[in-house]
Design a protein around this motif. Structure first.
Motif, PDB file in Angstrom:
ATOM      1  N   LEU A  43      57.789 107.263  41.681  1.00  0.00           N
ATOM      2  CA  LEU A  43      57.942 108.709  41.519  1.00  0.00           C
ATOM      3  C   LEU A  43      57.893 109.416  42.867  1.00  0.00           C
ATOM      4  O   LEU A  43      58.601 110.405  43.088  1.00  0.00           O
ATOM      5  N   GLU A  44      57.080 108.896  43.773  1.00  0.00           N
ATOM      6  CA  GLU A  44      57.050 109.444  45.127  1.00  0.00           C
ATOM      7  C   GLU A  44      58.411 109.266  45.790  1.00  0.00           C
ATOM      8  O   GLU A  44      58.886 110.152  46.525  1.00  0.00           O
ATOM      9  N   PHE A  45      59.067 108.133  45.530  1.00  0.00           N
ATOM     10  CA  PHE A  45      60.385 107.896  46.125  1.00  0.00           C
ATOM     11  C   PHE A  45      61.426 108.854  45.563  1.00  0.00           C
ATOM     12  O   PHE A  45      62.320 109.314  46.291  1.00  0.00           O
ATOM     13  N   ASP A  83      62.527 121.924  41.047  1.00  0.00           N
ATOM     14  CA  ASP A  83      61.424 121.067  41.508  1.00  0.00           C
ATOM     15  C   ASP A  83      61.963 119.653  41.744  1.00  0.00           C
ATOM     16  O   ASP A  83      61.762 118.745  40.930  1.00  0.00           O
ATOM     17  N   ILE A  84      62.661 119.490  42.858  1.00  0.00           N
ATOM     18  CA  ILE A  84      63.326 118.208  43.070  1.00  0.00           C
ATOM     19  C   ILE A  84      62.655 117.347  44.129  1.00  0.00           C
ATOM     20  O   ILE A  84      63.195 116.306  44.520  1.00  0.00           O
ATOM     21  N   GLY A  85      61.478 117.764  44.596  1.00  0.00           N
ATOM     22  CA  GLY A  85      60.754 116.858  45.462  1.00  0.00           C
ATOM     23  C   GLY A  85      60.228 117.469  46.742  1.00  0.00           C
ATOM     24  O   GLY A  85      59.935 118.660  46.824  1.00  0.00           O
ATOM     25  N   LEU A  86      60.165 116.619  47.744  1.00  0.00           N
ATOM     26  CA  LEU A  86      59.514 116.972  49.005  1.00  0.00           C
ATOM     27  C   LEU A  86      60.146 118.194  49.651  1.00  0.00           C
ATOM     28  O   LEU A  86      59.440 119.071  50.161  1.00  0.00           O
ATOM     29  N   ARG A  87      61.461 118.278  49.648  1.00  0.00           N
ATOM     30  CA  ARG A  87      62.098 119.384  50.379  1.00  0.00           C
ATOM     31  C   ARG A  87      61.934 120.732  49.693  1.00  0.00           C
ATOM     32  O   ARG A  87      62.110 121.775  50.325  1.00  0.00           O
ATOM     33  N   THR A  88      61.577 120.747  48.393  1.00  0.00           N
ATOM     34  CA  THR A  88      61.336 122.014  47.711  1.00  0.00           C
ATOM     35  C   THR A  88      59.845 122.276  47.507  1.00  0.00           C
ATOM     36  O   THR A  88      59.474 123.331  46.992  1.00  0.00           O
TER      37      THR A  88
END
Length: 342
Positions: free
Chosen positions: A251-253, A292-297
């Motif tokens: 999920l982190e990936f 909410d698509i991950g690290l960049r958001t």
């Protein structure tokens, strides 16, 4: 043996009991004996005295050989083998009352037959009034077994991955009646012996078996369809899938690259390969709709609010570099290459 994590729990004078003398019980016994605990492997099957003596000798030989292998791998000095083995006692079925009376923790590891497990759990829990009782079953849900246990609030499933003496992960699955304090206590005990416990709901397959069943079946299909050889599939897993997900969780990936990538890749594979097994679950689409698509958001499956993202990325890259070094794949740059024409 893996390095201990979390709050320390000192070995107790009250023993850990491995209920059943099979592979799982032996592995668990090694883990706790290695960490300083007194351990009893309780053979819960009635046997003639000569048959039990042969079993005890077999277990002793196996445990000694396993420890010798671990020492040969550089995990500890082989001179400690006798000290570790001295903490393990193999007890016949007739000795169950004495073996269980003062137990701190009982791991049930009898064959995966519900009736056998219920019978073993009923008897053992009656004989071990103060112990946490945990079944190591990989298939039977906790609430199917809990009614057999005296005081079911102290009962849960603890699914170890084989080989138990090496694999850090233990999946804890509490039931409807399991007391939260029991889960917390077992987590602390496992962390103190170098394990990494995770908690999951009582659902078939826990966490790892559900994920690995899908992955193994897909690997087999790739070979079946002639996409790649078994050797190349396994090489791809070791040096791609395995290396990557040894650093970043699944999920982190997703968050690292962006949930939008998984969303579009899943839609493409469903169409190209013609099977719904590649379809993304609804949570991926909901995350897309919310942005909410991950690290960049700043949010995906994990929350990155307040995180120093540059430091986080660098820490993960350093972990990748360590993996490359461990595999012998990290190389210095070539600085004396011949000049090439532009």
């Amino acid at each position: 043996m893996s390095e201990a994590r979390g709050a320390a729990v000192a070995p107790e004078s009250a023993p850990v009991v491995a209920l059943g003398a099979g592979r799982m019980g032996r592995g668990i016994a090694l883990v706790f004996a290695y960490a300083g605990w007194p351990v009893r492997i309780l053979d819960f099957k009635p046997r003639a005295s000569d048959a039990f003596a042969a079993l005890r000798e077999e277990i002793g030989r196996e445990l000694r050989a396993t420890l010798a292998d671990l020492a040969a791998c550089g995990l500890f000095d082989a001179t400690a083998i006798d000290t570790i083995l001295a903490r393990v006692t193999v007890v016949p079925e007739a000795g169950a009352p004495d073996a269980l009376r003062d137990a701190a923790l009982v791991f049930e590891g009898v064959p995966e037959v519900p009736a056998m497990k219920r019978e073993a759990l009923a008897r053992a829990s009656a004989l071990a009034p103060a112990a946490i009782i945990a079944s190591t079953t990989s298939t039977i849900l906790v609430d199917e077994l809990a009614p057999a246990v005296a005081s079911p609030g102290r009962f849960l499933n603890a699914h170890w991955l084989n080989p138990a003496f090496l694999m850090p992960l233990v999946e804890l699955s509490p039931g409807r009646d399991t007391e939260p304090a029991v889960v917390a206590r077992l987590k602390a005990m496992l962390e103190s012996v170098g394990k990494v416990p995770v908690v999951c709901a009582a659902r078939p397959g826990y966490i790892v078996p559900r994920i690995q069943t899908l992955a193994m079946n897909e690997a087999a299909r790739i070979v079946e369809e002639g996409v790649a050889t078994a050797e190349d599939v396994d090489k791809a897993v070791r040096y791609g899938f395995g290396l990557r997900f040894g650093v970043l969780g699944l999920l982190e990936f997703i968050d690292w690259g962006g949930g939008d990538i998984l969303f579009h890749a899943s839609r493409y594979l469903v169409g190209a390969l013609g099977h719904e097994r590649y379809a993304a679950p609804d949570v991926i689409e909901r995350n897309m709709e919310r942005g909410d698509i991950g690290l960049r958001t700043g949010r995906g499956f994990l929350d990155y609010a307040g995180l120093d993202r540059d430091a986080y990325r660098l820490a993960r890259l350093r972990a990748f570099a360590e993996r490359l070094r461990a595999e012998g794949l990290a190389r210095p740059p070539v600085l004396d290459a011949p000049e090439r024409a532009a």
